[in-house]
Design a protein around this motif. Structure first.
Motif, PDB file in Angstrom:
ATOM      1  N   THR A   1      10.102  -1.687  15.343  1.00 29.63           N
ATOM      2  CA  THR A   1       8.949  -1.710  16.236  1.00 29.63           C
ATOM      3  C   THR A   1       9.236  -2.164  17.677  1.00 29.63           C
TER       4      THR A   1
ATOM      5  N   SER B   1       6.422  -0.016  10.954  1.00 35.36           N
ATOM      6  CA  SER B   1       5.501  -0.055   9.824  1.00 35.36           C
ATOM      7  C   SER B   1       4.123   0.459  10.177  1.00 35.36           C
ATOM      8  N   ASP B   2       3.643   0.056  11.345  1.00 33.84           N
ATOM      9  CA  ASP B   2       2.291   0.437  11.704  1.00 33.84           C
ATOM     10  C   ASP B   2       2.240   0.953  13.143  1.00 33.84           C
TER      11      ASP B   2
ATOM     12  N   SER C   1       7.148   6.170   9.901  1.00 35.09           N
ATOM     13  CA  SER C   1       6.724   4.808   9.600  1.00 35.09           C
ATOM     14  C   SER C   1       7.333   4.380   8.275  1.00 35.09           C
ATOM     15  N   ASP C   2       7.641   3.100   8.160  1.00 35.27           N
ATOM     16  CA  ASP C   2       8.172   2.612   6.895  1.00 35.27           C
ATOM     17  C   ASP C   2       7.123   1.786   6.149  1.00 35.27           C
ATOM     18  N   ALA C   3       5.859   2.170   6.298  1.00 33.25           N
ATOM     19  CA  ALA C   3       4.794   1.485   5.573  1.00 33.25           C
ATOM     20  C   ALA C   3       5.115   1.532   4.077  1.00 33.25           C
TER      21      ALA C   3
ATOM     22  N   ASN D   1       4.164  -6.496  10.839  1.00 37.99           N
ATOM     23  CA  ASN D   1       4.374  -5.591   9.710  1.00 37.99           C
ATOM     24  C   ASN D   1       3.982  -6.274   8.408  1.00 37.99           C
TER      25      ASN D   1
ATOM     26  N   SER E   1       0.153  -6.891   7.964  1.00 40.19           N
ATOM     27  CA  SER E   1      -0.633  -5.728   7.560  1.00 40.19           C
ATOM     28  C   SER E   1      -0.325  -5.317   6.127  1.00 40.19           C
ATOM     29  N   THR E   2       0.941  -5.523   5.696  1.00 42.49           N
ATOM     30  CA  THR E   2       1.276  -5.178   4.311  1.00 42.49           C
ATOM     31  C   THR E   2       0.608  -6.152   3.337  1.00 42.49           C
TER      32      THR E   2
ATOM     33  N   ILE F   1       5.231   9.645   7.243  1.00 38.34           N
ATOM     34  CA  ILE F   1       5.614   8.578   6.320  1.00 38.34           C
ATOM     35  C   ILE F   1       6.310   9.230   5.129  1.00 38.34           C
TER      36      ILE F   1
END
Lengths: 333, 295
Positions: A100, A123-124, A145-147, A177, A180-181, A295
Motif C-alpha cells: 500500500t 488490501s483495500d 488487491s490481496d484482501a 489492512n 479492515s480484515t 482480486i
C-alpha cells in the motif's frame, strides 16, 4: 575544495543525463519498468517474482526485451517517494508498486505524468484512495488487491474444529489492512458460529505477550497478513503450542512455518495476475485508468500435516486432494 | 527533473524539521526524541483538518501549535517531573504514536483529491499554468524561507537570547533571575512546532499520511544539522539556519544520488551512515586544531 565537489557532482549529473538521453526511445524494442517494493517481506518478494513471471508469460522477459529497475524502500516512506520520483525522472514505461504505501507514493509522483502504475498486495485500494467504491481507478493506476478470503477461511476452520467457539486474532493497530480484515472477520464469524477475540499490538515486542494472553481465552488463532505479527509468527506458534491450540495462517509462507492450514492467497499467483495486467498496459491493449482492480477469486488451501500432528489434530481426508500444496514438515527459515 | 525537484522538496521539508532539531540539539543541548512523534503528529493533524474540509492554509498554524503543545509536554515532563531529557522525549514519542492514530483515524489516510496548500485556487492563480511539481517546490521554498526568517527574528529577541544562553551557560540565566526550566520548555515548544510544521507540509506534498513516517525522523534531522553546520562551519547566526536547511537538502541529495546511480537500495542506509561518520570525523579534526578547546 567546495568548487571541486561541485564540479564533480555536476560532471556526474551531466554524464548520467547523457547516458539517459542516449538510451532514449528506441521504438520500444526494450521496455523499462520500475518496481517499487515497500519492504523486505516473504510475501512481497513472492509477489514480485510472480509479477515478473506473469510478464514473462506474456512475452516481456527480463534481460531480453524488458529492463527492470527494482528498489526496495526498506519500509521508509521518504525513500519510497523518492523511488517513485526516480522512476518518473528515468521515464520508465510503467511502475509496479508492491504494498500500500508504495502504491500511494507512486500514484502521488506520477499524477502529473502519463506513466501508468500497477500495484499489487494492496488490501483495500478504496480505503487507500486508489480506487473508487465501484472498483474503478481514481487515476492512471490499477492492480490487484490481496484482501483475504475471510469466508473461506472461517469455513475451513469450522471443518477442522467442529466444536470451536472462539477464534483469536492478534493485529497491529496501525495497519489499516489488518483493521479492515478484523472488521470483516467480526462480521462474518457469526455465520459460522464463531466469536472473534482480538488483541491489538503496536510493536513487535508486544506480540509474545499478546499471544501468551490470547491462548488462554480462545480455541484457536487465525493470522492476518499483518506485517508485525507475521514477523513474530514463531513466538505466536510457541505460545499456542504450549496451550495446545492450533494457529491458522493466511498464506503459504505461514503454513510452511508451522500454521496448521490456511485458505489463503498465493502471493506468487497474485503477482502473476498483476504481471498479466501490466503486460496488457505495456502492449497498449488497455489503459490502467480504465481497468478495475482485481482480486484473487479462488483462494488456495494449504495444509501442514506436521503442525496438525503435533497438536493431535485430524484433518479432513479430502484435504489430501483439495490442497494446493501440503507440507510434511515445519520449515522455519 | 522529478528527482531533482523531489530532492529539493523533501530537502526543504526536512529542513524545517532540521531547524527544530537544531534548536534542541545544538542550542539547548537536549537530545529530543519527541521529533519521531511530532513529525507525524503534524501530518496527522493536517490530514484530519483537510478531510474535515477546512481550508488547507489553516493546517500550517494548527500543525505548528499542535507540535508546540507536544514539545511543551516533553518540557514539562523533564522540568517539572524531573525525568531525564532522553526519557522525556521517548515518553512523549510513545504517547504520540497512539495520539497520531486517533487524530488521523487510521494507519494511513489518503488526501489525493483534496485541496492542499499546493493545489488550491489561490496558488493556481499565482502560478497559472505552472507544472504541478514546480508549483509545489515554489510553495515549499516560500514556507521554508518564512520559517527560517521567523526563527532568525525570534533568536534576536530577548526570549531567543535567553534560549541561547541556557544551552551555553545556564548559571548566567539563573543569575539573571530567569527560570531556566521555563526557557527550556519554550525552546522545546518552538522546536517541535517546527518539526510538526514539516510533517504538515510533508503530508500535503505526499497527499497522504502514513503512521511510520516519523520513524527515523530525528536521525535525518540530526544528520542534516551536523552536515549543514560542519560543512559551513565559519558562518554564524542568522546564516547558520540557512546552512541547516542546505544540510538537509544535501542529505536528501546524497540518498537520491545513490539511488539514481543504481546502488542497491539495501545499502543506502549503510552508505548514509558512513557518509555521516566521515563528515563528523572531518569536522572534529578541524575542531581540535589551533585554538583547541573541544565543545
Amino acid at each position: 575544495m567546495k568548487k571541486k565537489i561541485l564540479t564533480a557532482m555536476m560532471t556526474i549529473m551531466a554524464m548520467s543525463a547523457a547516458i539517459l538521453g542516449g538510451c532514449g526511445d528506441s521504438g520500444k524494442d526494450v521496455y523499462t519498468i520500475g518496481i517499487s517494493q515497500f519492504a523486505v517481506h516473504g510475501s512481497l518478494d513472492n509477489c514480485r517474482e510472480g509479477f515478473l513471471a506473469g510478464l514473462a508469460e506474456e512475452g516481456f522477459v527480463e534481460g531480453e526485451n524488458l529492463k527492470v529497475d527494482y528498489v526496495n524502500a526498506q519500509a521508509d516512506t521518504g525513500t519510497s517517494a523518492m523511488t517513485a520520483d526516480n522512476f518518473v525522472t528515468k521515464k520508465v514505461d510503467l511502475i509496479c508498486a508492491i504494498a500500500t504505501p508504495a502504491a500511494m507514493t507512486a500514484y502521488n509522483s506520477t499524477m502529473d505524468t502519463d506513466i501508468p502504475v500497477i500495484y499489487t498486495a494492496v488490501s483495500d485500494p478504496v480505503e487507500a484512495g486508489l480506487a473508487n467504491a465501484d472498483g474503478t481507478p481514481v487515476g492512471n493506476i490499477t492492480g490487484t488487491s490481496d484482501a483475504l478470503a475471510v469466508d473461506a477461511q472461517l469455513q475451513m476452520i469450522r471443518e477442522i474444529l467442529p466444536d470451536a467457539k472462539k477464534i483469536g486474532i492478534i493485529y497491529t493497530t496501525s495497519e489499516a489492512n489488518s483493521i479492515s480484515t478484523v472488521a470483516a472477520y467480526e462480521e462474518a464469524a457469526g455465520n459460522y458460529g464463531f466469536e472473534i477475540v482480538t488483541t491489538g499490538v503496536t510493536s513487535l515486542s508486544e506480540v509474545p505477550l499478546a499471544a501468551a494472553d490470547m491462548v488462554k481465552k480462545v480455541d484457536c488463532i487465525t493470522n492476518l497478513t499483518d506485517n508485525t505479527v507475521v514477523t513474530a509468527l514463531q513466538s505466536v506458534l510457541e505460545e499456542a503450542g504450549k496451550a495446545n491450540i492450533p494457529v491458522f495462517g493466511s498464506e503459504v509462507e505461514q503454513v510452511k512455518a508451522g500454521c496448521v492450514a490456511s485458505m489463503g492467497l498465493e502471493y506468487f499467483e497474485l503477482g502473476r495476475q498483476t504481471g498479466k495486467m501490466a503486460a496488457m498496459v505495456l502492449r497498449g491493449e488497455a489503459k490502467a485508468s480504465e481497468m478495475e482492480y482485481e482480486i484473487i477469486t479462488e483462494p488456495s488451501l494449504y495444509v501442514n500435516y506436521a503442525a496438525a500432528e503435533k497438536l493431535g489434530l485430524e484433518l479432513p481426508r479430502r484435504y489430501a486432494t483439495d490442497a494446493y500444496q501440503s507440507f510434511e514438515e515445519i520449515i522455519v527459515e | 527533473m522529478a528527482l531533482i525537484l523531489s530532492v529539493l522538496e523533501q530537502g526543504m521539508i526536512y529542513g524545517i524539521l532540521a531547524l527544530g532539531v537544531y534548536i534542541t540539539y545544538k542550542i539547548l543541548d537536549f537530545p529530543d526524541l519527541t521529533v519521531d512523534g511530532s513529525f507525524p503528529f503534524g501530518a496527522a493533524l493536517t490530514v484530519r483538518l483537510i478531510t474535515m474540509g477546512l481550508p488547507p492554509v489553516v493546517t500550517l498554524p494548527a500543525a505548528f501549535l499542535g507540535g508546540a503543545l507536544a514539545g511543551a509536554c516533553t518540557g514539562l515532563i523533564h522540568v517539572k517531573l524531573k525525568v531525564r531529557d532522553l526519557l522525556s522525549g521517548i515518553i512523549m514519542m510513545t504517547a504520540l504514536y497512539t495520539i497520531n492514530l486517533w487524530v488521523a483515524g487510521a494507519g494511513y489516510v489518503a488526501i489525493f483529491n483534496q485541496d492542499t496548500i499546493f493545489e488550491n485556487g489561490v496558488v493556481n492563480g499565482v502560478f497559472p499554468g505552472a507544472a504541478g511539481r514546480v508549483k509545489t517546490a515554489a510553495v515549499i521554498f516560500l514556507i521554508t524561507l518564512l520559517s527560517k526568517l521567523l526563527l532568525d527574528w525570534y533568536m534576536s529577541t530577548k526570549s531567543g537570547l535567553l534560549l541561547r544562553a541556557v544551552g551555553d551557560n545556564d548559571t548566567i540565566v539563573t543569575s539573571l533571575g530567569v527560570d531556566k526550566g521555563l526557557v527550556k520548555i519554550v525552546g522545546l515548544s518552538i522546536a517541535n512546532g517546527l518539526v510538526s510544521l514539516g510533517g504538515c507540509i510533508y503530508a500535503q506534498q505526499q497527499r497522504s499520511f502514513e503512521i511510520s513516517i516519523g520513524t527515523g525522523a530525528v536521525v535525518i534531522g540530526l544528520a542534516s544539522v551536523i552536515m549543514g553546520t560542519s560543512l559551513f562551519r565559519k558562518v554564524t547566526a542568522p546564516r547558520v539556519t540557512s546552512s541547516v536547511v542546505i544540510g538537509s537538502v544535501l542529505y536528501k541529495g546524497c540518498v537520491a544520488l545513490a539511488m539514481f546511480a543504481g546502488i542497491d537500495a539495501n545499502a543506502i542506509k549503510l552508505i548514509t551512515a558512513v557518509l555521516f561518520l566521515i563528515i563528523l570525523v572531518i569536522s572534529m579534526d578541524r575542531r581540535k586544531n589551533p585554538g583547541g578547546g573541544l565543545t
